[in-house]
Design a protein around this motif. Sequence first.
Motif, PDB file in Angstrom:
ATOM      1  N   GLN A 360       1.355  -1.375   0.113  1.00  0.00           N
ATOM      2  CA  GLN A 360      -0.189   0.224  -0.556  1.00  0.00           C
ATOM      3  C   GLN A 360       1.108   1.218  -0.072  1.00  0.00           C
ATOM      4  O   GLN A 360       1.101   2.118  -0.867  1.00  0.00           O
ATOM      5  N   GLN A 402      -6.121  -1.887  -4.148  1.00  0.00           N
ATOM      6  CA  GLN A 402      -6.722  -2.844  -3.066  1.00  0.00           C
ATOM      7  C   GLN A 402      -7.666  -3.998  -3.620  1.00  0.00           C
ATOM      8  O   GLN A 402      -7.421  -5.079  -2.883  1.00  0.00           O
ATOM      9  N   ASP A 406      -6.096  -7.079  -1.203  1.00  0.00           N
ATOM     10  CA  ASP A 406      -7.625  -8.040  -0.807  1.00  0.00           C
ATOM     11  C   ASP A 406      -7.167  -9.097  -0.971  1.00  0.00           C
ATOM     12  O   ASP A 406      -7.378 -10.191  -0.361  1.00  0.00           O
TER      13      ASP A 406
END
Length: 427
Positions: A360, A402, A406
């Motif tokens: 991230q 994302q 995930d």
Amino acid sequence: MEIRRHSPFFLVIFSFLTILSALVAYLSFASSISIEDCLELNLPVLTIETEGAKKIKSREHYLKAEYFAIEKNGLSETGSCKIRGRGNTTWETRELYKKPYLLKLDTESSLFSLPAARKWVLMANTADKTQIRNFYAEHLAKDIFSNFRWTPGSRFISLFVNGKYEGLYALTEKIEGVSGRLPVSEEDGSFVFEVNQRLDGDYNFRTSHGVPFSIKTNLEILTDEELERRKEIIQAAENEIFHLENAKNESEKSVLLDFQSFSDWYLINELTKNHDAQFKFSCYLYYDAQENKVFMGPVWDFDISCGNISWNDCDSPVGFWIKDAVWIKRLLEREEFASLVINRWNQKKNEITESFEWLQSASKELNDAVLLNDAVWKNIGHRQWPHAPGWKTRKTYESEVQYMTDWLKKRFVWMDKAIYDLHENGA
């Protein structure tokens, strides 16, 4: 002549005009982006000026060129070079307009603080809308699973060719047997080889168990006898893996194989469910003649990993994939190797979970450069090979990162339970 709206002729004309319109828009916008604009993104810039401003159209033939490496504080390196296209799917697939290149400097030079060398790969990462799957694999191999003889380094750059902005690229060290990368010696017989289903290298063969290999090292100066010797070493490594009599005998020790590098390579590729790493393409190995050992790695080519794929169930974070690769499957039937893999997972799993935060953070640093790249190439939210599930709903760079994060978190949870079954499943 009346052209019916749904006639084949109409569709051909419509498709042509659509592509032409996109091309004109690309040329117009890309031409308006300056080197100064890109330096403001806190990334270095590499500019290539080909002889006669010729376009790079071939993977086989180099164009003569000059290069200029530019950092925010000014010019850092310049010189003569050659450049050509590279890659297979990424070069040939029509949906992937942004192309990768191979850069060959006339003399060894250090580019953007990477160790000096002549050959460099300009990775377009065009099949990966996050732009960071290869970078993430590099992080895993350098900072977490680090039992490799060498892992290529890379730097994100803005690339200009003949004055026009080409986009965000990763300047990456090429896998080759040279000083500073994988050390090879024709005198002692060290060499690099690759699992390569295309069998399109200079010297190719299949092992007795059908594994396709290409030998990569200085083929032009090797005799037939020396090539045969390299083939015999690779076959000896396979013979050791498939030695059936004592395969489950825990006291049996590997003579030729470096189990630590094989274990780390397996875990990186299984965690990311890297499609081609099922002993199809880009699976590299290195024989060190001084140690008389075969090392797995370096890792390479992760653009269709981490859920960025739409076939063979590799979009699912559940289920083993690399475990069924020919050599890996047999190795995992050996208790010694399976135990090593499980112990290594337990040793590193906290660092794996921390790597999701690293992912991230890295994406945020790259955000503005990706947005500029996407303003030209328009990948995010658009149909593009390999058509990862849900691409239509992901309209932003953050949503693509994302999705990858995930997916990895789900993959980690599944693997953390399933990996303890390797003994039973492998046997």
